[in-house]
Design a protein around this motif. Structure first.
Motif, PDB file in Angstrom:
ATOM      1  N   ASP A   1     -24.682  31.327 -44.274  1.00  0.00           N
ATOM      2  CA  ASP A   1     -25.474  31.993 -43.245  1.00  0.00           C
ATOM      3  C   ASP A   1     -25.132  33.476 -43.190  1.00  0.00           C
ATOM      4  OD1 ASP A   1     -26.633  29.617 -42.638  1.00  0.00           O
ATOM      5  OD2 ASP A   1     -25.545  29.300 -40.761  1.00  0.00           O
ATOM      6  N   ALA A   2     -23.853  33.802 -43.225  1.00  0.00           N
ATOM      7  CA  ALA A   2     -23.425  35.200 -43.164  1.00  0.00           C
ATOM      8  C   ALA A   2     -23.947  35.965 -44.382  1.00  0.00           C
ATOM      9  CB  ALA A   2     -21.908  35.287 -43.091  1.00  0.00           C
ATOM     10  N   HIS A   3     -23.925  35.329 -45.552  1.00  0.00           N
ATOM     11  CA  HIS A   3     -24.425  35.979 -46.763  1.00  0.00           C
ATOM     12  C   HIS A   3     -25.901  36.350 -46.588  1.00  0.00           C
ATOM     13  CE1 HIS A   3     -24.798  37.032 -50.972  1.00  0.00           C
ATOM     14  NE2 HIS A   3     -25.852  36.233 -51.058  1.00  0.00           N
TER      15      HIS A   3
ATOM     16  N   ALA B   1     -35.820  40.316 -37.481  1.00  0.00           N
ATOM     17  CA  ALA B   1     -34.823  39.715 -38.365  1.00  0.00           C
ATOM     18  C   ALA B   1     -33.634  40.654 -38.550  1.00  0.00           C
ATOM     19  CB  ALA B   1     -35.451  39.378 -39.713  1.00  0.00           C
ATOM     20  N   VAL B   2     -33.899  41.938 -38.734  1.00  0.00           N
ATOM     21  CA  VAL B   2     -32.828  42.930 -38.886  1.00  0.00           C
ATOM     22  C   VAL B   2     -31.999  43.002 -37.613  1.00  0.00           C
ATOM     23  CG1 VAL B   2     -32.403  45.428 -39.073  1.00  0.00           C
ATOM     24  CG2 VAL B   2     -33.956  44.307 -40.663  1.00  0.00           C
ATOM     25  N   ASN B   3     -32.654  43.007 -36.482  1.00  0.00           N
ATOM     26  CA  ASN B   3     -31.963  43.071 -35.193  1.00  0.00           C
ATOM     27  C   ASN B   3     -31.074  41.842 -34.985  1.00  0.00           C
ATOM     28  OD1 ASN B   3     -31.387  44.359 -32.797  1.00  0.00           O
ATOM     29  ND2 ASN B   3     -33.079  43.413 -31.699  1.00  0.00           N
ATOM     30  N   ALA B   4     -31.612  40.662 -35.302  1.00  0.00           N
ATOM     31  CA  ALA B   4     -30.838  39.433 -35.140  1.00  0.00           C
ATOM     32  C   ALA B   4     -29.636  39.414 -36.086  1.00  0.00           C
ATOM     33  CB  ALA B   4     -31.725  38.218 -35.389  1.00  0.00           C
ATOM     34  N   ALA B   5     -29.844  39.844 -37.339  1.00  0.00           N
ATOM     35  CA  ALA B   5     -28.734  39.868 -38.303  1.00  0.00           C
ATOM     36  C   ALA B   5     -27.646  40.821 -37.853  1.00  0.00           C
ATOM     37  CB  ALA B   5     -29.268  40.273 -39.678  1.00  0.00           C
ATOM     38  N   TYR B   6     -28.045  41.985 -37.384  1.00  0.00           N
ATOM     39  CA  TYR B   6     -27.084  42.987 -36.922  1.00  0.00           C
ATOM     40  C   TYR B   6     -26.238  42.459 -35.768  1.00  0.00           C
ATOM     41  CZ  TYR B   6     -25.468  47.215 -34.490  1.00  0.00           C
ATOM     42  OH  TYR B   6     -24.720  48.160 -33.845  1.00  0.00           O
TER      43      TYR B   6
END
Length: 171
Positions: free
Chosen positions: A107-109, A159-164
């Motif tokens: 998931d982190a990857h 998606a970028v916001n959630a990953a960050y």
């Protein structure tokens, strides 16, 4: 064929109220509610007192909202919640404690990939990549784009916001 004929009429006469009304109805029948809404909005700007325009606009807006919510639900990652017990560190009873280590690493990857980084990048790199992507994909930057482009940019921004936020919470 009917939709193509209406498109042709509207190319020649962009302010033809009957053609706009019929094309909006044809789009609605084809489940193209966003296109229907745009035609109805243009018609309401041209002829605000056109019979049935307000009801048709409300129906089209409702369908657009339902479609958008369905896309968001389909694109949103499934959240897994666990109980947090007071007095215990997050690693023992906090979020994600019930998942196996291999799942957490994969998931982190994926989260690093969303930000365009290699796995294990530093917190500073995560912040830098987020700021660049957020500036590029922010919805305010896409106001002049088509609805489809705006929708894609908005989903990428989410998606970028959630990953960050997920990566920073894990740091």
């Amino acid at each position: 064929c009917g939709l193509q004929a209406l498109d042709l009429v509207l190319q020649l006469q962009p302010y033809n109220a009957d053609a706009l009304w019929k094309r909006a109805a044809a789009h609605a029948e084809a489940d193209c509610h966003q296109a229907s809404f745009l035609d109805l909005r243009k018609l309401s700007n041209l002829h605000p007192m056109h019979p049935g325009i307000l009801q048709a606009l409300q129906r089209a807006a409702q369908h657009c909202a339902e479609e958008r919510m369905a896309r968001v639900r389909a694109a949103a990652p499934q959240k897994q919640y666990s109980r947090i017990r007071r007095g215990q560190p997050m690693g023992t009873a906090g979020f994600g404690a019930h998942r196996c280590a291999a799942s957490a690493t994969s998931d982190a990857h994926g989260l690093y990939e969303v930000l365009g980084l290699e796995s294990g990048a530093s917190t500073e790199d995560v912040k830098r990549a987020y700021k660049q992507l957020a500036a590029k994909l922010h919805p305010d930057k896409w106001m002049q784009a088509t609805m489809e482009e705006r929708s894609v940019a908005e989903e990428q921004f989410k998606a970028v916001n959630a990953a960050y936020h997920t990566l920073l919470a894990g740091a």
